[in-house]
Enzyme design. Structure first.
Site, PDB file in Angstrom:
ATOM      1  N   GLY A  90      -3.364   4.397   0.530  1.00  0.00           N
ATOM      2  CA  GLY A  90      -3.371   3.296  -0.446  1.00  0.00           C
ATOM      3  C   GLY A  90      -3.433   3.959  -1.738  1.00  0.00           C
ATOM      4  O   GLY A  90      -3.960   5.045  -2.069  1.00  0.00           O
ATOM      5  N   GLY A  91      -3.242   3.078  -2.929  1.00  0.00           N
ATOM      6  CA  GLY A  91      -3.487   3.616  -4.280  1.00  0.00           C
ATOM      7  C   GLY A  91      -2.678   4.788  -4.357  1.00  0.00           C
ATOM      8  O   GLY A  91      -1.655   4.816  -3.954  1.00  0.00           O
ATOM      9  N   ASP A  92      -3.367   5.687  -4.944  1.00  0.00           N
ATOM     10  CA  ASP A  92      -2.616   7.148  -5.077  1.00  0.00           C
ATOM     11  C   ASP A  92      -3.216   8.188  -4.166  1.00  0.00           C
ATOM     12  O   ASP A  92      -3.173   9.468  -4.442  1.00  0.00           O
ATOM     13  CB  ASP A  92      -3.031   7.744  -6.695  1.00  0.00           C
ATOM     14  CG  ASP A  92      -4.600   7.934  -6.799  1.00  0.00           C
ATOM     15  OD1 ASP A  92      -5.420   7.388  -6.417  1.00  0.00           O
ATOM     16  OD2 ASP A  92      -4.773   8.820  -7.763  1.00  0.00           O
ATOM     17  N   GLU A  93      -3.602   7.903  -2.921  1.00  0.00           N
ATOM     18  CA  GLU A  93      -4.156   8.649  -1.742  1.00  0.00           C
ATOM     19  C   GLU A  93      -3.290   8.822  -0.816  1.00  0.00           C
ATOM     20  O   GLU A  93      -2.835   7.760  -0.154  1.00  0.00           O
ATOM     21  CB  GLU A  93      -5.485   8.182  -1.355  1.00  0.00           C
ATOM     22  CG  GLU A  93      -6.625   8.197  -2.168  1.00  0.00           C
ATOM     23  CD  GLU A  93      -8.019   7.632  -1.551  1.00  0.00           C
ATOM     24  OE1 GLU A  93      -8.381   8.138  -0.721  1.00  0.00           O
ATOM     25  OE2 GLU A  93      -8.563   6.562  -2.001  1.00  0.00           O
TER      26      GLU A  93
END
Length: 190
Positions: A90-93
């Site tokens: 999710g996000g930038d992970e």
């Protein structure tokens, strides 16, 4: 049947990148740990977080952030072996599962990731530089749970970020002691 297949794909893949999501990663991690129980060896988990994603996202907008995430996904797929699992949490992970791992092999792989994600990204409005910090854990104990492996890799990733970004760190048990000491100090200060 097509609708069922599409629903299943959506349940286990990230809609932005097409990479496996957390649910699929958990299944692959469970499979890798089961194989570890049967045959020994080791499993590597690399957690990575983009270093300047928030700045790029806030400066150029969410569509630019989405383009950057898609580019990172393509680069990671290109670096990984067919037997590895590259997932977006999710996000930038992102997270990468490497079966049959060794410390030297994981270090080399992490160096390649840091170098590849340190290269500029061409977006419709221009060139941006992002970079990534990578945390690594090597699991040799088949009793280790998947969530524990994620936690260890995450701790190592935050250590890499704290040490200057654009680098990688291996998980060490001392990281747990430092985290517990910090939490105790925070509790005492409250």
């Amino acid at each position: 049947m097509a609708s069922e297949s599409q629903s299943k794909h959506m349940a286990y893949h990230d809609p932005l990148t097409g990479l496996p999501n957390r649910a699929m990663f958990a299944q692959r991690m469970a499979q890798a740990l089961a194989e570890l129980r049967r045959g020994g060896g080791a499993v590597g988990v690399l957690a990575l977080d983009l270093d300047r994603f928030k700045v790029i996202n806030d400066t150029y907008g969410h569509s630019a952030g989405d383009e950057l995430i898609r580019d990172v996904a393509l680069r990671l797929r290109g670096l990984a072996r067919a037997s590895d699992t590259v997932a977006r949490l999710g996000g930038d992970e992102f997270i990468v599962l490497v079966a049959g791992a060794s410390p030297a092999g994981l270090a080399t792989f992490a160096e390649r990731i840091v170098a590849a994600l340190g290269e500029p990204v061409e977006l419709p409005f221009g060139r941006v530089f992002c970079g990534a910090s990578v945390g690594i854990t090597l699991i040799g104990d088949p009793a280790t749970e998947g969530e524990e492996a994620l936690r260890q890799a995450g701790l190592a990733m935050y250590r890499a970020k704290d040490a200057g970004r654009g680098r990688f760190e291996f998980y060490e048990p001392e990281m747990d002691l430092a985290l517990k000491a910090r939490r105790l100090l925070e509790h005492d200060l409250r």
